[in-house]
Design a protein around this motif. Structure first.
Motif, PDB file in Angstrom:
ATOM      1  N   UNK A 132       9.402  11.842   6.405  1.00 39.56           N
ATOM      2  CA  UNK A 132      10.207  11.360   7.360  1.00 39.56           C
ATOM      3  C   UNK A 132      11.533  10.594   6.546  1.00 39.56           C
ATOM      4  N   UNK A 133      11.455  10.673   5.343  1.00 35.31           N
ATOM      5  CA  UNK A 133      12.365   9.831   4.595  1.00 35.31           C
ATOM      6  C   UNK A 133      13.857  10.141   4.740  1.00 35.31           C
ATOM      7  N   UNK A 134      13.985  11.673   4.798  1.00 37.54           N
ATOM      8  CA  UNK A 134      15.316  11.980   4.863  1.00 37.54           C
ATOM      9  C   UNK A 134      15.550  13.039   6.082  1.00 37.54           C
ATOM     10  N   UNK A 135      16.804  13.127   6.375  1.00 38.08           N
ATOM     11  CA  UNK A 135      17.098  14.288   7.520  1.00 38.08           C
ATOM     12  C   UNK A 135      18.493  14.566   7.111  1.00 38.08           C
ATOM     13  N   UNK A 180      19.192   8.605   5.435  1.00 35.44           N
ATOM     14  CA  UNK A 180      18.172   7.983   4.686  1.00 35.44           C
ATOM     15  C   UNK A 180      17.372   6.884   5.499  1.00 35.44           C
ATOM     16  N   UNK A 181      16.329   6.893   5.652  1.00 38.92           N
ATOM     17  CA  UNK A 181      15.725   5.944   6.731  1.00 38.92           C
ATOM     18  C   UNK A 181      15.012   4.843   5.759  1.00 38.92           C
ATOM     19  N   UNK A 182      15.101   3.541   6.573  1.00 37.55           N
ATOM     20  CA  UNK A 182      14.340   2.345   6.004  1.00 37.55           C
ATOM     21  C   UNK A 182      14.634   2.186   4.571  1.00 37.55           C
ATOM     22  N   UNK A 183      15.846   1.647   4.317  1.00 43.55           N
ATOM     23  CA  UNK A 183      16.546   1.790   2.919  1.00 43.55           C
ATOM     24  C   UNK A 183      15.614   0.314   2.248  1.00 43.55           C
ATOM     25  N   UNK A 184      15.053   0.806   1.012  1.00 40.97           N
ATOM     26  CA  UNK A 184      14.780  -0.190   0.213  1.00 40.97           C
ATOM     27  C   UNK A 184      15.564  -0.025  -1.373  1.00 40.97           C
ATOM     28  N   UNK A 185      15.028  -1.103  -1.940  1.00 40.11           N
ATOM     29  CA  UNK A 185      15.641  -1.079  -3.339  1.00 40.11           C
ATOM     30  C   UNK A 185      15.381   0.361  -4.256  1.00 40.11           C
ATOM     31  N   UNK A 186      14.175   0.770  -4.085  1.00 42.98           N
ATOM     32  CA  UNK A 186      14.033   2.039  -4.633  1.00 42.98           C
ATOM     33  C   UNK A 186      14.737   3.349  -4.526  1.00 42.98           C
ATOM     34  N   UNK A 187      15.616   2.924  -3.149  1.00 38.44           N
ATOM     35  CA  UNK A 187      16.564   4.100  -2.747  1.00 38.44           C
ATOM     36  C   UNK A 187      17.835   4.084  -3.217  1.00 38.44           C
TER      37      UNK A 187
END
Length: 483
Positions: free
Chosen positions: A277-280, A294-301
């Motif tokens: 569910x990270x990408x669509x 891109x869902x729920x953006x973090x530093x790792x993204x």
């Protein structure tokens, strides 16, 4: 005696030049002699009749007597006197054949219709011509044409109807046909070294002056497809999301023919909508817009993402960066605090804590707007100055920052022109420079006049006193004599 009278009358008749056949019996009166030759009073005509219409062919005859009128077309006998020989419902004959009518005229009826008077001597014939008018019809040789970019294309249509139609070409979207594309009339349209913009629908239109029943023009559409390798356009190459942002959408516009296969990649890995569910991925097939969500953006993204497209003619890709750097600063209106200082204001926005700011300002000549330092500027003067401003705010670490900043530029030259830019810094790097800003410092004040001067004013502006000047002048002249 009777014979003498006859020859006199015969001589009189010959004298007046009558051209007739005479029957004489010695015991029959001369006034019983009659003309027997038939004469057409109708004339040969050409009839142009629209298909489905009606036409009447005349065959009026004077002095027909007992002779019979027959009608025929080609080798087919139609009527003989009052008798209809050819059993055709569309055919109607009137007045013992003095005219016939043909209804619902068809193309097969085109040709000659002959009226014949059958007498004892040589038969007499009157011929009419029927020309059936047929509205135009057009047929495309190939309704779909496909070529590669920079190749030549040939579009062809054939027209049918009577008279033979002429054909002209146009684009369905109304765009003009370039002269480099060749002729715009005729059965063929030649397009030379076609570009991508040549793709589209072309219409061939047939015209012959005969209106169609529906009143619409006779046209056919030919679809031209120009094949070319993929092309990718990006709305932006940099995205600056906030930390824990719910959704970030990255887009790329893809063109190509045949329609390219598009995928999104991060590094060498092809992304999938099944990645927890990270990408669509979504596509608008009409506009060619491809979107990676891109869902729920973090530093790792943070990092680079690639839009990749390929078809049988080639491939293309464009890289998008999801950056943690600060956004480009937005300069706000500042103001002069005095003749040697200027208060600078700007807006910053960063997902990560701010570490500092670069302020770059330069003394310039009037009309100069170049901000880069050159060898001429490195002379120990204040012509080109870079200030580093600490952006940390104590122990508290701030994320997703958006706030206004300010700084005071001091020790400026009065009545001078300056230009400046600002840059923001965080742990991921520096932002783009802001737009160039210009300002002018105020001039030095005018020196004060002595209180004893007749032009002295408390406002430091030389204003003449409203007193006559001649006593002062007189004092100047008389003072030597007093000594």
């Amino acid at each position: 005696m009777k014979n003498i009278v006859f020859w006199r009358q015969l001589t009189l008749i010959s004298f007046f030049g009558f051209d007739c056949s005479l029957s004489y019996w010695p015991d029959e009166p001369i006034n019983s002699i009659k003309t027997r030759r038939a004469i057409f009073t109708s004339h040969t005509q050409v009839f142009k009749v629209r298909i489905g219409g009606e036409v009447t062919f005349p065959c009026a005859v004077a002095n027909l007597g007992k002779d019979v009128i027959t009608w025929s077309t080609g080798d087919r006998l139609l009527t003989a006197g009052p008798v209809k020989v050819y059993n055709e419902e569309r055919l109607i004959h009137n007045h013992n054949g003095s005219e016939i009518t043909l209804r619902d005229v068809q193309p097969r009826d085109t040709g000659q219709f002959s009226c014949q008077v059958n007498n004892i001597k040589e038969p007499m014939v009157l011929k009419h011509t029927l020309d059936v008018l047929i509205p135009p019809r057009v047929v495309a040789r190939n309704p779909e044409i496909s070529v590669s970019v920079f190749e030549n294309a040939e579009l062809e249509c054939s027209g049918h109807g009577n008279p033979q139609p002429h054909i002209r070409w146009r684009r369905k979207d109304g765009a003009p046909l370039s002269l480099s594309y060749g002729e715009v009339e005729g059965n063929r349209l030649y397009l030379q070294r076609v570009g991508i913009e040549a793709s589209g629908d072309y219409q061939c239109i047939a015209e012959n002056g005969v209106e169609r029943m529906d009143g619409k023009p006779a046209l056919e559409t030919v679809k031209l497809t120009v094949n070319f390798p993929p092309e990718i356009d990006l709305e932006t190459q940099q995205y600056y999301p906030k930390i824990r942002q719910e959704k970030l959408e990255m887009t790329c516009h893809v063109k190509g023919e045949p329609s390219p296969d598009v995928n999104w990649r991060r590094g060498k890995r092809v992304l999938s909508g099944h990645d927890q569910g990270k990408y669509k991925m979504s596509t608008n097939t009409y506009t060619g817009l491809h979107t990676l969500s891109l869902f729920q953006v973090t530093e790792e993204d943070l990092g680079n993402y690639t839009c990749h497209a390929a078809n049988r003619l080639g491939w293309s890709e464009q890289t998008i960066t999801v950056s943690g750097k600060p956004l480009r600063p937005l300069l706000l209106p500042g103001h002069l605090e005095n003749r040697r200082s200027y208060k600078l204001r700007w807006m910053i926005e960063s997902a990560f804590p701010i570490r500092g700011h670069n302020i770059y300002y330069k003394l310039v000549r009037p009309g100069e707007d170049r901000l880069e330092c050159s060898e001429d500027d490195k002379d120990g003067t204040d012509r080109c100055i870079m200030l580093r401003m600490d952006g940390r705010t104590g122990e508290r670490i701030e994320f997703n920052i958006k706030k206004e900043m300010e700084a005071v530029l001091r020790d400026l030259r009065p009545e001078s022109n300056y230009i400046l830019q600002v840059q923001t810094i965080n742990d991921f790097g520096v932002s783009e420079w802001s737009e160039v800003h210009k300002f002018i410092t105020i001039p030095e004040p005018v020196s004060a006049l002595a209180p004893w001067s007749p032009f002295y004013s408390s406002s430091c502006i030389p204003v003449p006193l409203h007193i006559p000047l001649y006593p002062v002048l007189l004092l100047l002249f008389v003072s030597p004599s007093l000594s």
